[in-house]
Design an enzyme around this catalytic site. Sequence first.
Site, short mmCIF file in Angstrom:
data_model
loop_
_atom_site.label_atom_id
_atom_site.label_comp_id
_atom_site.label_asym_id
_atom_site.label_seq_id
_atom_site.Cartn_x
_atom_site.Cartn_y
_atom_site.Cartn_z
N LYS A 55 0.85 -1.21 0.00
CA LYS A 55 0.00 0.00 0.00
C LYS A 55 0.88 1.25 0.00
O LYS A 55 0.60 2.21 -0.73
CB LYS A 55 -0.94 0.00 1.21
CG LYS A 55 -2.13 -0.94 1.02
CD LYS A 55 -2.93 -1.16 2.29
CE LYS A 55 -3.99 -2.24 2.06
NZ LYS A 55 -4.60 -2.73 3.29
N GLN A 99 -4.62 -1.33 9.53
CA GLN A 99 -4.60 -2.67 8.93
C GLN A 99 -5.24 -3.69 9.89
O GLN A 99 -4.84 -3.79 11.05
CB GLN A 99 -3.14 -3.06 8.62
CG GLN A 99 -2.99 -4.38 7.90
CD GLN A 99 -3.60 -4.38 6.49
OE1 GLN A 99 -3.46 -3.43 5.73
NE2 GLN A 99 -4.32 -5.45 6.16
N ASP A 122 -11.13 3.49 4.10
CA ASP A 122 -11.54 2.09 4.02
C ASP A 122 -13.06 1.95 4.02
O ASP A 122 -13.59 0.88 3.70
CB ASP A 122 -10.99 1.31 5.24
CG ASP A 122 -9.87 0.35 4.86
OD1 ASP A 122 -9.72 0.06 3.67
OD2 ASP A 122 -9.15 -0.08 5.79
#
Length: 298
Positions: A55, A99, A122
């Site tokens: 990422k 994460q 997200d």
Amino acid sequence: MTTGEIIDGKAFAAEVRARVAEGVAAFRAKAARAPGLAVVLVGEDPASAVYVRSKGKATREAGMESFAHRLPAEASQDDLIALVERLNTDGAVDGILVQLPLPKQIDERAVIAAIAPDKDVDGFHPENAGRLASGLDGFVPCTPLGCLMMLKDRLGDLSGLDAVVIGRSNIVGKPMAQLLLGESCTVTIAHSRTRNLPAVIGRADIIVAAVGRPQMIKGDWIKPGATVIDVGINRVPAEEEGKTRLVGDVDFAGALPHVAAITPVPGGVGPMTIAVLLRNTLVAAHRHAGLPFEVEGL
Ligand code: NAD
């Protein structure tokens, strides 16, 4: 025997990332700063560390700032929330990604709820989930949004099509169903308690599989000409001793003769997830700078 088309998710994701990079260049010229994405990793899970590294790399390649934050595996929930709160007020940070999964002592829901909804790239915050369900603008989880982009690219107008989503997680299944409903599909959500899954799947023009069970969806369940998006990522033993390989939730070889098109695993949905994360971060940057988001094709 006819064969369906294989959707090249890698190539499609590369196109999306190129468009994001153009959007970033235009944003930098107008806002005199780069969009910024902060990624937080707690602990040493090797798979998570790989995701976080890729990422970061993709963020920099798109011309954005990448901020990596690591906390030890024994970090407390308060430590993590304190970090999230600092990032919430940091003007260089447009998007925050924590994460998952998190270590046992930390409640994921509490952490997600602590992220400012306007930085929740997200799309997991309950406010963004509610916005999606209500048809309001907000951040949509990256994987299902990537699936929708691939479906629209292939099929154009989805209105009136029968769509079956298999899986009801907050990360994939539920938002996927909401997105398809937003496109005026007739949506069925199948899950672990669904009766007669083959019959449910057999009516679908669009099948999105997000279960996490290797090759459970068989080719002869699929209506001829359906389009299949396989989100599943499952590691199984390979033919070669001691080696493993990745497969999806759909029996790819068995499905291919039945479908109009299908995403492979790997190389289908996977690459789209990061591409959409970058897209969401660019959207967040525009909102923070008070600029309209008008990037072609995104
Ligand atoms: P999850 O475990 O949270 O959800 C799985 C869902 O499958 C559940 O809702 C459950 O009801 C349903 N299910 C379980 N057994 C079933 C059965 N026999 N029949 C029908 N439904 C059944 O998983 P998730 O986070 O939604 O992920 C699903 C899969 O997608 C996993 O393989 C995961 O690795 C993969 N994934 C891929 C990406 C990507 O970037 N490509 C992103 C997220 C998840």
